[in-house]
Design a protein around this motif. Sequence first.
Motif, PDB file in Angstrom:
ATOM      1  N   LYS A  67       0.809  -1.214   0.000  1.00 24.00           N
ATOM      2  CA  LYS A  67       0.000   0.000   0.000  1.00 24.00           C
ATOM      3  C   LYS A  67       0.849   1.273   0.000  1.00 24.00           C
ATOM      4  O   LYS A  67       0.332   2.358  -0.246  1.00 24.00           O
ATOM      5  CB  LYS A  67      -0.932   0.002   1.215  1.00 24.00           C
ATOM      6  N   VAL A  70       1.571   3.000  -4.089  1.00 22.51           N
ATOM      7  CA  VAL A  70       0.327   3.233  -4.836  1.00 22.51           C
ATOM      8  C   VAL A  70       0.638   3.745  -6.239  1.00 22.51           C
ATOM      9  O   VAL A  70       1.448   4.652  -6.427  1.00 22.51           O
ATOM     10  CB  VAL A  70      -0.571   4.235  -4.085  1.00 22.51           C
ATOM     11  N   GLN A  76      -6.155   3.129 -10.679  1.00 27.84           N
ATOM     12  CA  GLN A  76      -6.908   2.900  -9.434  1.00 27.84           C
ATOM     13  C   GLN A  76      -8.408   2.991  -9.713  1.00 27.84           C
ATOM     14  O   GLN A  76      -9.182   2.130  -9.306  1.00 27.84           O
ATOM     15  CB  GLN A  76      -6.515   3.946  -8.378  1.00 27.84           C
ATOM     16  N   ARG A  80     -11.182  -0.108  -9.517  1.00 30.08           N
ATOM     17  CA  ARG A  80     -12.285   0.017  -8.567  1.00 30.08           C
ATOM     18  C   ARG A  80     -13.639  -0.010  -9.273  1.00 30.08           C
ATOM     19  O   ARG A  80     -14.609  -0.557  -8.749  1.00 30.08           O
ATOM     20  CB  ARG A  80     -12.120   1.304  -7.758  1.00 30.08           C
ATOM     21  N   TYR A  98      -6.406  -1.675  -4.200  1.00 36.19           N
ATOM     22  CA  TYR A  98      -5.161  -0.907  -4.284  1.00 36.19           C
ATOM     23  C   TYR A  98      -4.366  -1.408  -5.484  1.00 36.19           C
ATOM     24  O   TYR A  98      -4.128  -2.604  -5.624  1.00 36.19           O
ATOM     25  CB  TYR A  98      -4.306  -1.066  -3.023  1.00 36.19           C
ATOM     26  N   VAL A  99      -3.996  -0.478  -6.344  1.00 38.70           N
ATOM     27  CA  VAL A  99      -3.081  -0.795  -7.435  1.00 38.70           C
ATOM     28  C   VAL A  99      -1.715  -0.254  -7.040  1.00 38.70           C
ATOM     29  O   VAL A  99      -1.588   0.931  -6.721  1.00 38.70           O
ATOM     30  CB  VAL A  99      -3.545  -0.156  -8.766  1.00 38.70           C
ATOM     31  N   TYR A 100      -0.711  -1.122  -7.020  1.00 33.89           N
ATOM     32  CA  TYR A 100       0.615  -0.702  -6.582  1.00 33.89           C
ATOM     33  C   TYR A 100       1.617  -0.836  -7.728  1.00 33.89           C
ATOM     34  O   TYR A 100       1.452  -1.639  -8.648  1.00 33.89           O
ATOM     35  CB  TYR A 100       1.079  -1.517  -5.374  1.00 33.89           C
TER      36      TYR A 100
END
Length: 252
Positions: A67, A70, A76, A80, A98-100
């Motif tokens: 997290k 990001v 993102q 979502r 969460y896109v990391y």
Amino acid sequence: MDLLPSTRTRYLLLFICLVAVVALVEALAKAVAGWGNSGFAVTLWACFGVAYGWLLIEPMVRALLLKRMVAGAGRQHRVRRIGAALARVSGVAVPRFYVYESDKFDVTVSGIGEGITILVSDQAAGMDDDRLESVLAHEFGHIRLRHALIRLTIYGSLLSLVIIGHSTAAIAVMANFFVLWTMRQMEFAADHDAARMVGATRMRAALAYVGEVLGDIPASQTVCSSHPTFRARIARLNDQTTLDQHTRGGST
């Protein structure tokens, strides 16, 4: 993050370490304290508790670390949006997404209950909508089928077995093979649940794509892996689709 082993490697290392630790404790107990006393039971419990405890908390530790990496707001929002639509179809509460930033392909679920988070690497988030939706549907399958709670129950049962039965190395070996087999069955079940949401054809195509990106598990290593081969997962979906068609045909 490179210091944390992959899912496959984590289970294989756990298997090897448990066998080695239990065998060592057995030898020490026999040589020093005598077989079967309370000190042996406590030591063996502690060894299993540490190993399985790490197995349970490692995904949460991993999630917290990811997290902090990001990715951009555009991806993102896209993840979502697709995830929220799937949540409505699957009937589960919308989890956190969460896109990391990472050049590794990875999509995973972390947490239980209201703390469920789906983590998506930047590379995985770059898939087209059909593939991304199918891969996320697989993770929703894990959530809908309550696989996290099942894993906790299995681990707790194995720990109880250690206390009650004064487990030996042979039991440790069998227990870990059972855990890995159970994890593989959960993957099959999540695939099937996802196929009900997005369609078997799209799910098979997504699995084939991810298999090409990640590479498949060698058949000789399957027994020590938490995931089946992609070939087996696609074949299982084919078999299930045929069975469903026969069932619908017989009921008309």
